[in-house]
Design a protein around this motif. Structure first.
Motif, PDB file in Angstrom:
ATOM      1  N   ASP A  54     -24.584 -13.134  16.446  1.00  0.00           N
ATOM      2  CA  ASP A  54     -25.264 -14.425  16.328  1.00  0.00           C
ATOM      3  C   ASP A  54     -24.705 -15.246  15.164  1.00  0.00           C
ATOM      4  O   ASP A  54     -24.517 -16.456  15.282  1.00  0.00           O
ATOM      5  N   LYS A  55     -24.359 -14.598  14.066  1.00  0.00           N
ATOM      6  CA  LYS A  55     -23.752 -15.303  12.939  1.00  0.00           C
ATOM      7  C   LYS A  55     -22.371 -15.823  13.313  1.00  0.00           C
ATOM      8  O   LYS A  55     -21.989 -16.941  12.963  1.00  0.00           O
ATOM      9  N   LEU A  65     -30.613 -20.629  17.807  1.00  0.00           N
ATOM     10  CA  LEU A  65     -30.212 -20.860  19.195  1.00  0.00           C
ATOM     11  C   LEU A  65     -29.194 -19.817  19.640  1.00  0.00           C
ATOM     12  O   LEU A  65     -29.251 -19.331  20.773  1.00  0.00           O
ATOM     13  N   ALA A  66     -28.282 -19.456  18.755  1.00  0.00           N
ATOM     14  CA  ALA A  66     -27.304 -18.407  19.074  1.00  0.00           C
ATOM     15  C   ALA A  66     -28.010 -17.084  19.339  1.00  0.00           C
ATOM     16  O   ALA A  66     -27.688 -16.379  20.298  1.00  0.00           O
ATOM     17  N   GLY A  94     -10.704 -14.010  14.288  1.00  0.00           N
ATOM     18  CA  GLY A  94     -11.110 -14.049  12.889  1.00  0.00           C
ATOM     19  C   GLY A  94     -12.614 -13.889  12.768  1.00  0.00           C
ATOM     20  O   GLY A  94     -13.349 -14.077  13.733  1.00  0.00           O
ATOM     21  N   LEU A  95     -13.057 -13.529  11.573  1.00  0.00           N
ATOM     22  CA  LEU A  95     -14.478 -13.310  11.336  1.00  0.00           C
ATOM     23  C   LEU A  95     -14.989 -14.260  10.264  1.00  0.00           C
ATOM     24  O   LEU A  95     -14.265 -14.575   9.313  1.00  0.00           O
ATOM     25  N   ALA A  96     -16.231 -14.702  10.434  1.00  0.00           N
ATOM     26  CA  ALA A  96     -16.869 -15.553   9.435  1.00  0.00           C
ATOM     27  C   ALA A  96     -18.374 -15.385   9.553  1.00  0.00           C
ATOM     28  O   ALA A  96     -18.909 -15.302  10.650  1.00  0.00           O
TER      29      ALA A  96
END
Length: 129
Positions: A9-10, A23-24, A67-69
């Motif tokens: 979700d993030k 919402l995610a 990629g990650l964030a």
């Protein structure tokens, strides 16, 4: 959770697929997001190389995580977090073209109905036949 993974979700919120993290989370819980073909919960970790299937309204995105964030950044940074498949891009383009053709085949009226026309519409739609 290690630095090689982020909650789905993030990640969806950071990659700008959904406007809010809530919402995610709702979309993931509703089954609109799949990770590597499996339905996921909002707390599921996503890693680089995972394939995501994201259903957003009428659009289906199939992306590979590059990629990650955990935090939301600019749109240019968000676009570097994933790579959309060529088949997904083509399918979305054809769906968009079909929606345009459908909208063109049923054009909007030139003006709003006047009082007499509204009464006729109401009489027609409320018939008990």
């Amino acid at each position: 959770m290690s630095k090689q993974s982020v909650r789905i979700d993030k990640w969806l919120w950071a990659a700008r697929f959904f406007k809010t993290r809530g919402l995610a989370t709702e979309m993931v819980s509703g089954g609109h997001v799949q990770i590597n073909g499996d339905r996921a919960k909002a707390s599921r970790a996503v890693q680089v190389g995972d394939t995501l299937s994201i259903q957003r309204e009428q659009e289906l995105f199939i992306v590979t995580v590059t990629g990650l964030a955990e935090k939301r950044g600019s749109a240019t940074i968000a676009q570097t977090l994933y790579q959309e498949t060529a088949a997904s891009v083509a399918a979305r383009a054809t769906q968009q073209q079909l929606r345009k053709l459908h909208a063109a085949s049923a054009p909007a009226p030139e003006r709003r109905p006047d009082k007499k026309a509204r009464r006729q519409i109401i009489r027609f739609t409320r018939r008990d036949d």
